[in-house]
Design an enzyme around this catalytic site. Structure first.
Site, PDB file in Angstrom:
ATOM      1  N   ASP A 126      64.523 -18.109  -9.659  1.00 16.85           N
ATOM      2  CA  ASP A 126      64.284 -19.666 -10.132  1.00 16.85           C
ATOM      3  C   ASP A 126      65.802 -19.765  -9.674  1.00 16.85           C
ATOM      4  OD1 ASP A 126      62.143 -19.113 -11.196  1.00 16.85           O
ATOM      5  OD2 ASP A 126      62.611 -20.079 -12.899  1.00 16.85           O
ATOM      6  N   ARG A 141      57.623 -15.194  -4.794  1.00 18.61           N
ATOM      7  CA  ARG A 141      58.066 -13.644  -5.876  1.00 18.61           C
ATOM      8  C   ARG A 141      57.837 -12.778  -4.767  1.00 18.61           C
ATOM      9  NH1 ARG A 141      56.821 -14.469 -11.533  1.00 18.61           N
ATOM     10  NH2 ARG A 141      56.144 -12.559 -11.374  1.00 18.61           N
TER      11      ARG A 141
END
Ligand code: F6P
Length: 343
Positions: free
Chosen positions: A127, A276
């Site tokens: 993030d 991810r």
């Protein structure tokens, strides 16, 4: 010679293995040994793990995920958590810890530092919302994955004259949405920092159609919220050990609202954990390696309570307190650049 415990906590992130490898390789050169805890703070509490040797960390640089495993365990939420952490360190004869993680994992590290444990942190999150560092490793890889997805969605949106809503990760901050949205040529980007007006989103889509375009791409961060209250998301309600609500699903509501309000056929795609997974980009392997080397050199020098950080082009050490004071939100100037290309 000292012995350090290494752990990876929170969501996994491309580049974690590069950090682990760098800590061990540089640390061994400095004469230190390492114990790898399994599954983040959960392993520290239970004492679960294994020796982290040069041999154990060979061939992992390009691999996604984390060879140590990870969890969202909060030792301060467990009975006798601090004592169990200290006992586990004693059991494995450790002088300090090198936790690799985001706001939650490093938040625990900061508390442990206050409670007398020697720690050096390494900042991790796709993030990119950790203060104190210009970039976290894993972010560039996630942005590239999202951009590749947007490129693909563009061609199908164009073929079908559809509006496609692409949901990317980004709990507090819209870094992935903004970077991938700019790179992928999004017509609207919605981020947590700027509550959105659904009518304004629809107006931009209509505007494109009035000017001859037949499709639109809306990129939305999972943490984006509408101006006038919450839109119901898929998993609303359940929380992790750090009190974070499970996100995901804002794109479902947006697809429905845009189609109903504009009459244009709409579809949504939630990229989720695809962002991810897989191999880290070269950028993240290099950044992770630099962080790992810097963190273990800090531990070697007895420079505890700090976190390795990227400042400009240099790796520096910043106090954990400073890094965790508040999340690093999107640079408003970057968002303004993105709006130049909105519909
Ligand atoms: O690591 C942060 C993050 O990527 C957030 O953007 C997201 O909300 C969260 O992880 C999801 O993680 P998980 O589903 O693995 O708990």
């Amino acid at each position: 010679m000292a012995r350090f415990g290494v752990l990876t906590g929170g969501g996994d992130c491309p580049g974690l293995n590069a950090v682990i490898r760098a800590i061990v390789r540089r640390g061994n050169q400095l004469g230190h040994e390492f114990f790898g805890y399994r599954y983040g703070w959960a392993g520290v509490l239970s004492g679960d793990g294994a020796e982290l040797t040069a041999e154990a960390t060979r061939g992992i640089l390009h691999r996604g995920g984390t060879i140590l495993g990870t969890s969202r365990t909060n030792p301060y939420k467990e009975d006798g958590g601090l004592e169990r952490v200290k006992a586990s360190m004693e059991q494995h004869n450790l002088d300090g810890l090198i936790p690799i993680g985001g706001e939650d994992t490093l938040g625990v590290a900061r508390k442990l530092a206050d409670d007398g444990v020697d720690v050096v942190g390494v900042p991790k999150t796709i993030d990119n919302d950790l203060a104190g560092t210009d970039f976290t490793f894993g972010f560039q890889t996630a942005v590239q994955i999202a951009t590749d997805a947007i490129d693909r969605l563009h061609t199908t949106a164009e073929s079908h004259n559809r509006v496609i809503v692409v949901e990317v990760m980004g709990r507090h901050a819209g870094w992935i949405a903004c970077y991938s949205g700019i790179a992928g040529g999004a017509d609207v980007i919605l981020v947590p920092e700027r509550p959105f007006d659904i009518e304004e989103v629809c107006a931009r889509v209509r505007n494109r159609h009035e000017h001859g375009r037949t499709f639109s791409i809306v990129v939305v961060a999972e943490g984006a919220v509408p101006k006038d209250g919450e839109i119901q998301t898929e998993f609303g309600g359940s929380k992790d050990a750090f009190g974070h609500e499970r996100l995901g699903g804002i794109a479902v509501a947006l697809e429905r609202e845009i189609e109903q309000r504009t009459g244009f056929e709409s579809r949504m795609t939630i990229l989720g954990h695809v962002q991810r997974g897989g191999s880290p980009l070269a950028y993240d392997r290099v950044l992770g390696t630099r962080f790992g080397v810097a963190a273990v050199e800090a531990a070697d020098a007895g420079n505890f309570g700090k976190m390795a950080a990227l400042r400009g082009t240099e790796i520096e050490l910043v106090p954990l307190d400073e890094a965790l004071a508040e999340p690093k939100l999107l640079d408003p100037r970057l968002f303004e650049t993105a709006t130049v290309f909105f519909g």
